[in-house]
Design a protein around this motif. Structure first.
Motif, short mmCIF file in Angstrom:
data_model
loop_
_atom_site.label_atom_id
_atom_site.label_comp_id
_atom_site.label_asym_id
_atom_site.label_seq_id
_atom_site.Cartn_x
_atom_site.Cartn_y
_atom_site.Cartn_z
N ALA A 207 -41.10 24.97 13.11
CA ALA A 207 -40.23 23.34 12.63
C ALA A 207 -41.27 22.18 12.95
CB ALA A 207 -39.88 23.42 14.42
N ALA A 208 -42.28 21.67 13.14
CA ALA A 208 -43.51 20.97 12.84
C ALA A 208 -43.95 20.50 12.31
CB ALA A 208 -44.36 21.06 13.74
N LYS A 209 -44.54 21.86 10.95
CA LYS A 209 -44.06 21.21 9.28
C LYS A 209 -42.82 21.30 8.80
CE LYS A 209 -45.76 23.86 4.66
NZ LYS A 209 -46.21 24.93 4.28
N ALA A 210 -41.42 22.18 8.88
CA ALA A 210 -40.50 21.98 8.63
C ALA A 210 -39.67 19.73 8.40
CB ALA A 210 -39.36 22.39 9.13
N THR A 211 -40.36 19.62 9.75
CA THR A 211 -39.85 18.05 10.31
C THR A 211 -40.87 17.11 9.74
OG1 THR A 211 -39.23 19.13 12.63
CG2 THR A 211 -39.01 16.39 12.00
N LEU A 212 -42.24 17.34 9.81
CA LEU A 212 -43.01 16.53 8.86
C LEU A 212 -42.50 16.69 7.26
CD1 LEU A 212 -46.49 18.16 10.31
CD2 LEU A 212 -46.29 15.86 11.02
N VAL A 222 -32.78 9.52 9.16
CA VAL A 222 -32.53 10.57 9.01
C VAL A 222 -33.54 11.88 9.64
CG1 VAL A 222 -32.12 12.56 7.54
CG2 VAL A 222 -30.98 10.02 6.94
N GLY A 223 -34.46 11.29 9.10
CA GLY A 223 -36.02 11.77 9.83
C GLY A 223 -35.94 12.10 11.18
N LEU A 224 -35.64 10.60 11.92
CA LEU A 224 -35.87 10.70 14.09
C LEU A 224 -34.69 12.40 13.30
CD1 LEU A 224 -36.19 7.23 14.34
CD2 LEU A 224 -37.96 9.02 14.38
N ASP A 225 -33.39 12.16 13.25
CA ASP A 225 -32.63 12.82 13.93
C ASP A 225 -32.95 13.82 13.18
OD1 ASP A 225 -31.25 10.90 14.68
OD2 ASP A 225 -28.82 10.48 13.03
N ARG A 228 -35.68 15.34 16.23
CA ARG A 228 -34.42 15.04 17.72
C ARG A 228 -33.58 16.66 18.16
NH1 ARG A 228 -31.19 11.89 17.42
NH2 ARG A 228 -32.70 9.91 17.37
N GLU A 229 -33.31 16.94 16.70
CA GLU A 229 -32.71 18.38 16.88
C GLU A 229 -33.56 19.25 16.60
OE1 GLU A 229 -29.61 18.81 13.23
OE2 GLU A 229 -28.74 17.10 13.98
N ALA A 230 -34.90 18.73 16.38
CA ALA A 230 -35.57 20.56 16.03
C ALA A 230 -36.40 20.63 16.98
CB ALA A 230 -36.77 19.81 15.49
N PHE A 231 -36.90 19.40 17.95
CA PHE A 231 -37.11 19.18 19.29
C PHE A 231 -36.85 19.99 20.51
CE2 PHE A 231 -37.74 17.06 23.09
CZ PHE A 231 -39.78 16.80 23.43
N SER A 233 -33.92 22.71 19.51
CA SER A 233 -33.38 23.71 19.58
C SER A 233 -35.17 24.76 20.40
CB SER A 233 -34.10 23.50 18.12
OG SER A 233 -34.97 23.90 17.24
N LEU A 234 -36.33 23.93 20.50
CA LEU A 234 -37.16 24.41 21.28
C LEU A 234 -37.17 25.11 21.97
CD1 LEU A 234 -40.10 23.31 18.44
CD2 LEU A 234 -39.13 25.25 18.11
N PHE A 235 -36.36 24.52 22.94
CA PHE A 235 -36.10 24.28 24.26
C PHE A 235 -35.75 26.01 25.11
CE2 PHE A 235 -37.90 20.99 26.36
CZ PHE A 235 -38.32 20.09 26.09
N ASP A 236 -34.82 26.65 23.31
CA ASP A 236 -34.21 27.67 23.41
C ASP A 236 -35.97 28.95 23.79
OD1 ASP A 236 -31.99 27.21 24.44
OD2 ASP A 236 -31.16 27.19 21.95
#
Ligand code: CO8
Length: 258
Positions: A207-212, A222-225, A228-231, A233-236
């Motif tokens: 997720a970190a690489k995809a977001t970077l 758009v990047g912040l959105d 936020r979504e990737a962040f 999703s990791l809580f699952d």
């Protein structure tokens, strides 16, 4: 393993190693190298037992560019019709973090290959440049686009237009290189860094690489959105609960990569 002719591959713990191995041509990137590097990286990417990949060359050359002798006789139609080097798109799309461990020449396609990776570690003898204008052409594997994003327009323009080659210190000052290490320590440093990354929870690292990567492509809003979504999703993941419980209990986390 040795299913390839122009590269060596090896898995050490959770780290996949790809070593360019055409010493007679200073690791010039011909079509076979492109296909083999991409196949090896894609195979490591598909293996959940691999949490980081290192791409390296020899002490003298990471890669001295695309293979000039292979390209010399080609026509424009041929380059276009065969999508010459289009295979590198699949390399750049690998989701696992890739470290370029650069010693010696990283010129032309070699510099561009390093820039397709997520982190560039440089030996103190590393040399970077886009010398294509000396050959009557321009960078063709991302050099005009990724170099600007790495070092800014004016530095990139000087390098691409003049073909000037820079050393490790100038590359570090420009932000192309994250760190310079003594040449003799390059592989050990790359190994330590790759093992550190591979020891984290794989879903968080992907997720970190995809977001970077998204930051290279899109606007801040758009990047912040996307972040936020990737962040969220990791809580699952099991590993988020484990990572935070381990912090509270003052012990190292035991990640299970899901
Ligand atoms: N392609 C093919 N062969 C190469 C390359 C190359 N890029 N670089 C080096 N070699 C070969 C040499 O021809 C030589 O072979 P031989 O012994 O058979 O003559 C051997 O490797 C050793 O090289 P040198 O004797 O030249 O070694 P030196 O230490 O004297 O010099 C240099 C090292 C300075 C790195 C020198 O080799 C050099 O200038 N190389 C070319 C650098 C260059 O111009 N790179 C850019 C290539 S163009 C490019 O990358 C475009 C990318 C986009 C393509 C996208 C297609 C769609």
């Amino acid at each position: 393993t040795n299913e390839y002719e122009t590269i060596l591959t090896e898995q050490r713990g959770r780290v996949g190693w790809i070593t360019l191995n055409r010493p007679q041509a200073l690791n010039a990137l011909n079509s076979q190298v492109a296909e083999e590097v991409t196949a090896a990286a894609t195979a490591f990417d598909a293996d959940p037992g691999v949490g980081a990949i290192v791409v390296t060359g020899s002490e003298k050359a990471f890669a001295a560019g695309a293979d000039i002798k292979e390209m010399e006789a080609m026509s424009a139609a041929e380059i276009t019709a065969t999508d010459h080097f289009g295979v590198w798109r699949d390399f750049a799309a690998v989701r696992t973090p890739v470290i370029a461990a650069v010693s010696g020449f990283a010129l032309g396609g070699g510099c561009e290959l390093a820039m397709m990776c997520d982190i560039i570690l440089a030996a103190d003898n590393a040399k970077f440049g886009q010398p294509e204008v000396n050959l009557g052409v321009i960078p063709g594997m991302g050099g005009t686009q990724r170099l600007i994003r790495a070092v800014g327009y004016y530095k990139a323009a000087e390098l691409v237009l003049s073909g000037r080659i820079i050393g490790a210190e100038e590359a570090e000052r420009a932000g192309l290189v994250s760190r310079i290490v003594p040449t003799a320590d390059l592989l050990a440093e790359a190994s330590t860094l790759a093992e550190t990354i591979a020891s984290k929870s794989l879903p968080s690292i992907i997720a970190a690489k995809a977001t970077l990567d998204a930051a290279m492509e899109t606007t801040l809003a758009v990047g912040l959105d996307i972040e936020r979504e990737a962040f969220a999703s990791l809580f699952d993941t099991v590993d988020q609960k484990e990572g935070m419980a381990a912090f509270r209990e003052k012990r190292p986390p035991q990640f299970v990569n899901r």
